[in-house]
Design a protein around this motif. Structure first.
Motif, PDB file in Angstrom:
ATOM      1  N   VAL A  34       0.850  -1.192   0.000  1.00 12.43           N
ATOM      2  CA  VAL A  34       0.000   0.000   0.000  1.00 12.43           C
ATOM      3  C   VAL A  34       0.884   1.239   0.000  1.00 12.43           C
ATOM      4  O   VAL A  34       1.723   1.410   0.900  1.00 12.43           O
ATOM      5  N   PRO A  35       0.743   2.124  -0.994  1.00  9.76           N
ATOM      6  CA  PRO A  35       1.557   3.346  -1.000  1.00  9.76           C
ATOM      7  C   PRO A  35       1.275   4.193   0.239  1.00  9.76           C
ATOM      8  O   PRO A  35       0.148   4.218   0.746  1.00  9.76           O
ATOM      9  N   VAL A  36       2.289   4.879   0.726  1.00 12.60           N
ATOM     10  CA  VAL A  36       2.077   5.806   1.832  1.00 12.60           C
ATOM     11  C   VAL A  36       1.248   6.990   1.352  1.00 12.60           C
ATOM     12  O   VAL A  36       0.397   7.511   2.073  1.00 12.60           O
ATOM     13  N   VAL A  37       1.484   7.421   0.125  1.00 14.86           N
ATOM     14  CA  VAL A  37       0.721   8.512  -0.488  1.00 14.86           C
ATOM     15  C   VAL A  37       0.197   8.043  -1.840  1.00 14.86           C
ATOM     16  O   VAL A  37       0.950   7.464  -2.626  1.00 14.86           O
ATOM     17  N   GLN A  38      -1.069   8.281  -2.099  1.00  7.89           N
ATOM     18  CA  GLN A  38      -1.661   7.962  -3.399  1.00  7.89           C
ATOM     19  C   GLN A  38      -2.620   9.084  -3.781  1.00  7.89           C
ATOM     20  O   GLN A  38      -3.634   9.299  -3.108  1.00  7.89           O
ATOM     21  N   LEU A  39      -2.267   9.822  -4.826  1.00 12.15           N
ATOM     22  CA  LEU A  39      -3.149  10.859  -5.345  1.00 12.15           C
ATOM     23  C   LEU A  39      -3.647  10.423  -6.716  1.00 12.15           C
ATOM     24  O   LEU A  39      -2.854   9.979  -7.549  1.00 12.15           O
ATOM     25  N   ASP A  40      -4.932  10.569  -6.941  1.00 12.87           N
ATOM     26  CA  ASP A  40      -5.536  10.194  -8.222  1.00 12.87           C
ATOM     27  C   ASP A  40      -6.429  11.320  -8.720  1.00 12.87           C
ATOM     28  O   ASP A  40      -7.461  11.628  -8.120  1.00 12.87           O
ATOM     29  N   GLY A  41      -5.990  11.961  -9.810  1.00 10.58           N
ATOM     30  CA  GLY A  41      -6.805  12.989 -10.474  1.00 10.58           C
ATOM     31  C   GLY A  41      -7.183  14.156  -9.593  1.00 10.58           C
ATOM     32  O   GLY A  41      -8.307  14.659  -9.684  1.00 10.58           O
ATOM     33  N   THR A  92      -8.974  11.928  -5.448  1.00  5.28           N
ATOM     34  CA  THR A  92      -8.814  11.319  -4.134  1.00  5.28           C
ATOM     35  C   THR A  92      -7.368  11.425  -3.656  1.00  5.28           C
ATOM     36  O   THR A  92      -6.427  11.410  -4.452  1.00  5.28           O
ATOM     37  N   ILE A  93      -7.226  11.537  -2.343  1.00  3.39           N
ATOM     38  CA  ILE A  93      -5.922  11.539  -1.691  1.00  3.39           C
ATOM     39  C   ILE A  93      -5.967  10.490  -0.591  1.00  3.39           C
ATOM     40  O   ILE A  93      -6.793  10.578   0.327  1.00  3.39           O
ATOM     41  N   ALA A  94      -5.107   9.494  -0.688  1.00  5.85           N
ATOM     42  CA  ALA A  94      -5.059   8.436   0.318  1.00  5.85           C
ATOM     43  C   ALA A  94      -3.719   8.471   1.026  1.00  5.85           C
ATOM     44  O   ALA A  94      -2.667   8.567   0.388  1.00  5.85           O
ATOM     45  N   ILE A  95      -3.752   8.407   2.356  1.00  7.47           N
ATOM     46  CA  ILE A  95      -2.557   8.298   3.184  1.00  7.47           C
ATOM     47  C   ILE A  95      -2.586   6.924   3.841  1.00  7.47           C
ATOM     48  O   ILE A  95      -3.536   6.600   4.559  1.00  7.47           O
TER      49      ILE A  95
END
Length: 371
Positions: A34-41, A92-95
């Motif tokens: 799982v990435p520590v940071v994931q930004l999509d669009g 979306t921004i996932a941490i």
């Protein structure tokens, strides 16, 4: 002996409660993936201006990623979105796998403890000692005083400021203040460290020491670091990857050695201008006046040190180096040379030879019409 726990030693999810490190097996492998940071669009507008315009970016655990761009490119907005101070209009921004874009302020608070921040102007409290500044996030978290003091002592040892624990910020140099800021950012054992132009106010020697400290922390703790900067030297000194942002878009993303050796975007080439050799205009004019043929040669790898000698052997004539040299980035030899060919040397033969050996070749100065 300094006892500094790694980011894996005490994992705190968004609910704020410590959880054990996953046992070896499929669960641990999935967590590591799982990435520590994931930004999509990610899109963020201010009025009619798109500060962020479809940003997608993934940062793996333990990576040091530089986000670089000119003033107004969207860097500050990006970092404010990552810590929840700005909400994107879309995307979306996932941490650590959790989407933060729809969280309430109360839900964001424990998540922010997973994100450490270091700032350009340090943001230390002048009325508190160095140790008290480091302990402040832990006091807010509710950690007992004895544990706070122990943790602060560990971190000040880590950043080389144990002797300054009872000093006040006014007695510190700029570099020492930034070390305190780094210690404070690490206090709650974050999974992600955000550096917002953290070296811009420092002199070159102090900057080098801070970058060495960040790299050491990354290697010792396995901490993920996102560096937001406009300084290419900072990226070259510590980052594994670099993402170039321009007008709210990521225009280039790749390993630092790759981007520095062969920048594709015009923005990247412009930003690299200060540290990447280019042929001075006076030399261009002088060579053009003499009708000399000039080649710009970019090459990565061990052959960078021997290619020009090999080209001389291929052409059976000397090749003159007029500008450039070899840099070493992430353990890679990165050569950028400007050379002139002797009269009568076959330009197509030289270009073909260099290209066969993996070089990128550009012509400048005088080039015959039939080439």
């Amino acid at each position: 002996m300094t006892r500094i726990a790694s980011a894996e030693t005490r994992s705190i999810p968004a609910d704020g409660e410590p959880s054990p490190v996953p046992h070896a097996g499929h669960g641990a492998e999935r967590a590591a993936d799982v990435p520590v940071v994931q930004l999509d669009g990610v899109v963020r507008h201010f009025g009619g201006t798109a500060a962020l315009d479809g940003i997608s970016l993934s940062v793996r655990k333990g990576e040091v990623v530089g986000i670089i761009g000119r003033s107004g490119a969207g860097k500050s907005t990006l970092i404010r979105c990552l810590n929840g101070l700005e909400r994107p209009d879309r995307g979306t921004i996932a941490i650590e796998g959790r989407d933060i874009t729809g969280l309430s302020e109360a839900e964001l608070q424990p998540l922010r403890r997973r994100i450490g921040m270091i700032f350009q102007h340090f943001n230390l409290l002048s009325a508190k000692t160095v140790a008290e500044n480091v302990m402040l996030p832990l006091k807010i978290e509710g950690m007992p005083r004895a544990e706070r003091r122990e943790r602060a002592a560990e971190l000040l040892d880590l950043v080389g400021l144990s002797a300054k624990a009872d000093a006040y910020p006014s007695a510190l140099s700029g570099g020492q203040k930034q070390r305190v800021g780094i210690a404070r950012a690490l206090a709650a054992r974050p999974a992600l460290l955000l550096s917002d132009e953290a070296t811009s106010a420092l002199d070159p020697e102090t900057t080098a020491s801070i970058l060495a400290l960040l790299k050491d922390i990354n290697q010792r703790l396995g901490l993920t670091i996102l560096l937001v900067t406009h300084e290419m030297e900072v990226v070259r000194g510590v980052a594994d990857r670099v993402a170039v942002i321009d007008a709210g878009k990521i225009v280039e993303d790749g390993p630092v050695w790759s981007v520095f050796s062969a920048p594709k975007a015009a923005t990247t080439r412009s930003l690299l201008g200060a540290i990447r050799p280019d042929l001075p205009p006076a030399i261009v004019a002088e060579l053009a006046a003499r009708g000399e043929r000039v080649l710009g040669v970019d090459l990565v790898g061990p052959e960078a040190a021997t290619l020009l000698a090999a080209l001389s052997i291929e052409l059976k004539a000397p090749v003159r180096l007029v500008h450039g040299g070899i840099d070493y980035i992430q353990g890679q030899s990165v050569g950028r040379f400007f050379i002139t060919l002797p009269a009568g040397a076959a330009l197509p033969q030289a270009i073909a030879f260099l290209t066969r050996h993996g070089a990128h070749v550009e012509t400048t100065g005088h080039v015959p019409d039939h080439v």
